[in-house]
Design an enzyme around this catalytic site. Structure first.
Site, PDB file in Angstrom:
ATOM      1  N   SER A  77       0.824  -1.214   0.000  1.00  0.00           N
ATOM      2  CA  SER A  77       0.000   0.000   0.000  1.00  0.00           C
ATOM      3  C   SER A  77       0.857   1.263   0.000  1.00  0.00           C
ATOM      4  CB  SER A  77      -0.924   0.003   1.223  1.00  0.00           C
ATOM      5  OG  SER A  77      -1.593   1.251   1.295  1.00  0.00           O
TER       6      SER A  77
ATOM      7  N   LYS B  70     -12.882  -4.838   1.795  1.00  0.00           N
ATOM      8  CA  LYS B  70     -13.737  -3.697   1.439  1.00  0.00           C
ATOM      9  C   LYS B  70     -15.243  -3.991   1.510  1.00  0.00           C
ATOM     10  CE  LYS B  70     -11.148  -0.662  -1.531  1.00  0.00           C
ATOM     11  NZ  LYS B  70     -11.004  -0.130  -2.880  1.00  0.00           N
TER      12      LYS B  70
ATOM     13  N   ASN C 251     -14.090   2.019   1.576  1.00  0.00           N
ATOM     14  CA  ASN C 251     -12.622   2.139   1.633  1.00  0.00           C
ATOM     15  C   ASN C 251     -12.180   3.076   2.753  1.00  0.00           C
ATOM     16  OD1 ASN C 251     -13.335   4.611   0.581  1.00  0.00           O
ATOM     17  ND2 ASN C 251     -11.578   4.727  -0.781  1.00  0.00           N
TER      18      ASN C 251
ATOM     19  N   ASP D 212     -13.678   6.034  -3.453  1.00  0.00           N
ATOM     20  CA  ASP D 212     -12.988   5.630  -4.687  1.00  0.00           C
ATOM     21  C   ASP D 212     -13.568   6.354  -5.916  1.00  0.00           C
ATOM     22  OD1 ASP D 212     -11.094   3.912  -3.611  1.00  0.00           O
ATOM     23  OD2 ASP D 212     -12.421   2.168  -3.726  1.00  0.00           O
TER      24      ASP D 212
ATOM     25  N   GLY E  78     -13.416  -4.207 -17.454  1.00  0.00           N
ATOM     26  CA  GLY E  78     -13.374  -4.819 -16.133  1.00  0.00           C
ATOM     27  C   GLY E  78     -14.673  -4.614 -15.376  1.00  0.00           C
ATOM     28  N   ALA E  79     -15.070  -5.627 -14.591  1.00  0.00           N
ATOM     29  CA  ALA E  79     -16.331  -5.548 -13.851  1.00  0.00           C
ATOM     30  C   ALA E  79     -16.153  -6.011 -12.411  1.00  0.00           C
ATOM     31  CB  ALA E  79     -17.393  -6.382 -14.556  1.00  0.00           C
TER      32      ALA E  79
ATOM     33  N   GLY F 150      -3.158   6.554 -13.060  1.00  0.00           N
ATOM     34  CA  GLY F 150      -3.976   6.079 -11.948  1.00  0.00           C
ATOM     35  C   GLY F 150      -3.536   6.525 -10.566  1.00  0.00           C
TER      36      GLY F 150
HETATM   37  P1  ATR Z   1     -10.676  -5.135  -8.198  1.00  0.00           P
HETATM   38  O1  ATR Z   1     -11.364  -4.967  -6.872  1.00  0.00           O
HETATM   39  O2  ATR Z   1      -9.290  -4.555  -8.223  1.00  0.00           O
HETATM   40  O3  ATR Z   1     -11.504  -4.680  -9.357  1.00  0.00           O
HETATM   41  P2  ATR Z   1     -11.360  -7.861  -8.826  1.00  0.00           P
HETATM   42  O4  ATR Z   1     -12.717  -7.671  -8.241  1.00  0.00           O
HETATM   43  O5  ATR Z   1     -10.637  -9.135  -8.562  1.00  0.00           O
HETATM   44  O6  ATR Z   1     -10.382  -6.699  -8.341  1.00  0.00           O
HETATM   45  O7  ATR Z   1     -11.439  -7.618 -10.411  1.00  0.00           O
HETATM   46  C1  ATR Z   1     -10.367  -7.770 -11.260  1.00  0.00           C
HETATM   47  C2  ATR Z   1     -10.773  -7.407 -12.681  1.00  0.00           C
HETATM   48  O8  ATR Z   1      -9.669  -7.696 -13.553  1.00  0.00           O
HETATM   49  C3  ATR Z   1     -11.965  -8.205 -13.201  1.00  0.00           C
HETATM   50  O9  ATR Z   1     -12.661  -7.439 -14.139  1.00  0.00           O
HETATM   51  C4  ATR Z   1     -11.258  -9.379 -13.865  1.00  0.00           C
HETATM   52  O10 ATR Z   1     -12.021 -10.041 -14.834  1.00  0.00           O
HETATM   53  P3  ATR Z   1     -12.963 -11.307 -14.398  1.00  0.00           P
HETATM   54  O11 ATR Z   1     -14.185 -10.706 -13.779  1.00  0.00           O
HETATM   55  O12 ATR Z   1     -13.232 -12.005 -15.649  1.00  0.00           O
HETATM   56  O13 ATR Z   1     -12.142 -12.107 -13.424  1.00  0.00           O
HETATM   57  C5  ATR Z   1     -10.102  -8.671 -14.525  1.00  0.00           C
HETATM   58  N1  ATR Z   1      -9.008  -9.586 -14.852  1.00  0.00           N
HETATM   59  C6  ATR Z   1      -8.109 -10.124 -14.006  1.00  0.00           C
HETATM   60  N2  ATR Z   1      -7.249 -10.928 -14.674  1.00  0.00           N
HETATM   61  C7  ATR Z   1      -7.636 -10.907 -15.980  1.00  0.00           C
HETATM   62  C8  ATR Z   1      -7.161 -11.530 -17.197  1.00  0.00           C
HETATM   63  N3  ATR Z   1      -6.089 -12.335 -17.194  1.00  0.00           N
HETATM   64  N4  ATR Z   1      -7.817 -11.252 -18.347  1.00  0.00           N
HETATM   65  C9  ATR Z   1      -8.884 -10.440 -18.368  1.00  0.00           C
HETATM   66  N5  ATR Z   1      -9.392  -9.825 -17.266  1.00  0.00           N
HETATM   67  C10 ATR Z   1      -8.773 -10.054 -16.094  1.00  0.00           C
END
Ligand code: ATR
Length: 277
Positions: A18, A69, A90, A106, A132-133, A244
């Site tokens: 961190s 979180k 957070n 955030d 990303g989701a 970021g």
């Molecule tokens: P955070 O809280 O940082 O968003 P998270 O909830 O683990 O962490 O989410 C990580 C994100 O990175 C997700 O969107 C994940 O996609 P999945 O929902 O399919 O897991 C994405 N991610 C991580 N590794 C990936 C990879 N190798 N290829 C594509 N997307 C990836």
């Protein structure tokens, strides 16, 4: 009796990565405020007990990072609207008598970073592309919807997760296949990577970027490295770029103000201090 020195910190597991202790420590130093900000490694099974004890030890609040979180919402006695919408917190503030106020800054940090780094960006003018989701994406989407973005084109490796966000956050979200992630760029005003792809030690961000355009604002939640492949590609076509690290810095401002009583400024010096150590 003299007033106790206020303590704050960040709880997570692991927490050694961190940057928050360096940043808050810097703010305390430059403003000459009494206080300490400490990294606290807390295992899941100890979370409730630790949150019960910290206020008794002089803590006024803590930041919360992975994996706590979501869990802290159930341990808080008051939850802000934005933390409830995002489903995670957070920033916790200990209000006395066992009361814990949970907030999520955030989304605020994300927007403030864009507004400061690219003041010309108008959220209402064009769709946003979000990759990303996961947890970080939830905060970004909530903030973008509140800012009035007309449409969010969302693409995630596992589609059901993106569909889930659509059912929760509504029809302004349009879900797209991960294999077509590069095709949803044309016409976007903002492009955001919320995945962990491109982070040092993780896989590279491999979305095809041939459709990036100079009119776009491009940002990446990944800040190690600061210049990700996405940001480098955006810069090379003449797009606006915001890295970021600013989101991390701005999300820390409301907590610091609540705990130590002074609103800190985010400056070049804050950036340097946050990156140091
Ligand atoms: P955070 O809280 O940082 O968003 P998270 O909830 O683990 O962490 O989410 C990580 C994100 O990175 C997700 O969107 C994940 O996609 P999945 O929902 O399919 O897991 C994405 N991610 C991580 N590794 C990936 C990879 N190798 N290829 C594509 N997307 C990836």
């Amino acid at each position: 009796m003299t007033k106790p020195i206020p303590l704050a910190g960040v709880i997570g597991w692991p927490v050694s990565h961190s940057r928050s202790p360096a940043m808050h420590g810097h703010w305390l130093r430059i403003m000459n405020l009494p206080g300490h900000y400490i990294p606290l490694e807390v295992a899941q099974e100890d979370l409730a007990r630790v949150l019960g004890i910290l206020p008794k030890m002089g803590f006024v609040g803590v930041n919360v990072t992975v994996p706590h979180k979501e869990a802290v919402l159930n341990l808080a006695t008051v939850v802000s609207d934005r933390a409830a919408v995002i489903g995670a917190a957070n920033t916790l503030t200990f209000l006395g008598d066992g009361e814990i106020y949970a907030d999520n800054t955030d989304g605020y940090g994300f927007l403030k970073n864009l507004q400061t780094g690219a003041p010309e960006w108008d959220p209402k003018a064009a769709p946003a592309v979000v990759y990303g989701a996961g947890g970080a994406s939830r905060a970004v989407i909530a903030a973008l919807i509140e800012a009035g973005v007309p449409q969010i084109r969302l693409s995630n490796r596992s589609r059901p997760r993106a569909e889930g966000l659509r059912s929760e956050f509504g029809s302004r979200i349009e879900v797209h296949e991960w294999v077509r992630a590069g095709d949803i760029l044309p016409g976007a005003g903002l492009v955001v990577n919320t995945t962990s792809l491109g982070m040092t030690g993780k896989s590279e961000f491999t979305v095809p970027l041939g459709n990036l355009a100079p009119s776009m604002l491009v940002t990446d939640l990944v800040y190690t490295p600061l210049e990700t492949r996405l940001l480098a590609a955006a810069r090379s076509v003449g797009a606006s770029v915001v890295d970021g690290l600013g989101m991390l810095m701005y999300q820390g401002v409301p907590g610091f103000e609540r705990w130590f009583g002074v609103r800190p400024e985010v400056t070049e010096e804050t950036r340097r201090a946050t990156l140091s150590v």
